[in-house]
Scaffold this motif. Structure first.
Motif: not given
Length: 418
Positions: A194-214
């Motif tokens: 489970r990944v909450g919205a705020s955590l998902a937003d932080a991952i997506a905003g990290s600039g890491d394309a691979d992690a965003t794809g995951v």
């Protein structure tokens, strides 16, 4: 089998240095076994070793305090200077954690937690690995221990805890994401059940394309609509995201239509195959695809993108739809010319604003040109190349987040006046 005793200090008083890989002087961990001379009312006494040994009680009949004591004393006798003994101790204590009294206020729990904290700092990686793989599925794991393991520099230690450990809170994980960890650490967090919205937003905003794809592949991740919209725009530079986005559960209809702007048959087919869209949405997706293909066919007439923008402006057809079609084919020259004509500013001003990657000024320029905030987000991402974390997002999904006075002030900084 005779238990091996810990070697005594050398006669010179120098600390004992055990031989072999993973050696740690036993006295460095002796505090784990030092207790009060008289047991306190809340602390069960550790078992006393006597010779000859009385028959051991079955494990099921021994209290958790006695079993913790057994594990610590047996490890001490086997030789705590051996990394394998410490790894085995980590596994034993993790198995006992669910049976310890909640709250951690009793002496037995404190003793077990102190031992685990020490093992989490062990200088031999395989000891920490043994602890991490044993504790990752323990929901009641001590927070101090899992936080230490989650920040370990060794991937084999941190990754299983980051991915699986329920004892890590969203606040813990947000702190880790904010510290700009390695890409594998971000991907491990993105794979959590489970990944909450705020955590998902932080991952997506990290600039890491691979992690965003995951993250996009994880149906247990809650991704806010505003974040999805940003990722849709960014997917122009990350085509590998597009099919993942097209398969996201509950993808808003308008974002599905926007995805169809990217001329990729795999993405379009994925959108058409969805069963949660009505016929009108499927027809709109098909129309968007057809329009993009027509735009590319018309470009074969020999006009440069810049001349085409001028011609459409004279015909009164330099619309936001035309701008979106140009962006889908990465015709940045068309975008520059369109903004120059529609915003009534000099070409060098447009170039300077886009080159500065100033999200406020880009948004203000698009506003002056008479286009929407959705268009401003597209231009921020695709023409100005602004990082998703730095982009200015729409207010309530559609509105400009700045007042007219604020946007005018941002444009004045670049020499734009009424």
């Amino acid at each position: 089998m005779t238990a091996r005793r810990a070697p005594a200090p050398s006669p010179t008083g120098a600390p004992f240095q055990p031989e072999g890989e993973g050696g740690v002087a036993p006295e460095l961990l002796s505090y784990l076994f030092d207790g009060p001379e008289e047991p306190t009312p809340h602390a069960p006494a550790l078992p006393i070793l006597a010779a000859p040994h009385p028959p051991a009680a079955p494990p099921s009949s021994r209290s958790v305090g006695q079993r913790v004591g057994d594990a610590l004393v047996e490890s001490r006798l086997a030789g705590m200077g051996d990394a394998s003994v410490r790894a085995s101790l980590a596994q034993k204590l993790c198995r006992l954690l669910p049976d310890l009294p909640p709250g951690g206020a009793d002496a037995v729990t404190n003793l077990a937690v102190r031992a685990l904290e020490q093992l989490a700092r062990d200088h031999i990686a395989r000891v920490r690995e043994a602890l991490a793989t044993s504790i990752k599925d323990v929901a009641c794991a001590p927070p101090t221990v899992v936080r230490s393991l989650a920040r370990d520099v060794e991937r084999t230690v941190a990754e299983p805890v980051l991915r699986c450990c329920a004892a890590l809170t969203d606040e813990d994980l947000l702190d880790i994401v904010a510290s700009a960890p390695a890409g594998w650490a971000l991907s491990a967090i993105a794979r959590r059940h489970r990944v909450g919205a705020s955590l998902a937003d932080a991952i997506a905003g990290s600039g890491d394309a691979d992690a965003t794809g995951v993250l996009l592949d994880n149906n247990g991740a809650v991704i806010a609509e505003a974040t999805l919209e940003t990722l849709v725009e960014e997917s122009a530079h990350h085509p590998e995201w597009q099919e993942k986005l097209a398969r996201r559960p509950a993808l808003p209809r308008r974002l599905a239509v926007r995805l169809a702007d990217f001329i990729d048959l795999t993405v379009v087919e994925a959108l058409r195959d969805r069963t949660d869209y009505d016929d009108a949405t499927v027809a709109e997706i098909a129309a968007a695809t057809r329009r993009r293909i027509d735009w590319a066919d018309a470009a074969d007439s020999g006009d440069s993108p810049e001349r085409r923008a001028v011609r459409l402006h004279r015909q009164g057809k330099l619309t936001e739809t035309a701008l979106g079609d140009a962006l889908s084919w990465n015709e940045i020259g068309f975008v520059h010319t369109a903004l120059t004509l529609r915003a009534r500013v000099a070409p060098e001003v447009v170039e300077r604003i886009l080159a500065a990657q100033d999200p406020h000024a880009v948004t203000a320029l698009v506003w002056r040109a008479g286009f929407s905030m959705r268009c401003a987000m597209q231009i921020q991402a695709r023409a100005a190349g602004i990082n998703p974390r730095a982009m200015l997002n729409a207010r309530q999904g559609r509105a400009f987040p700045l007042s007219a006075a604020d946007m005018t002030r941002h444009l004045i900084r670049y020499g734009v006046r009424e």
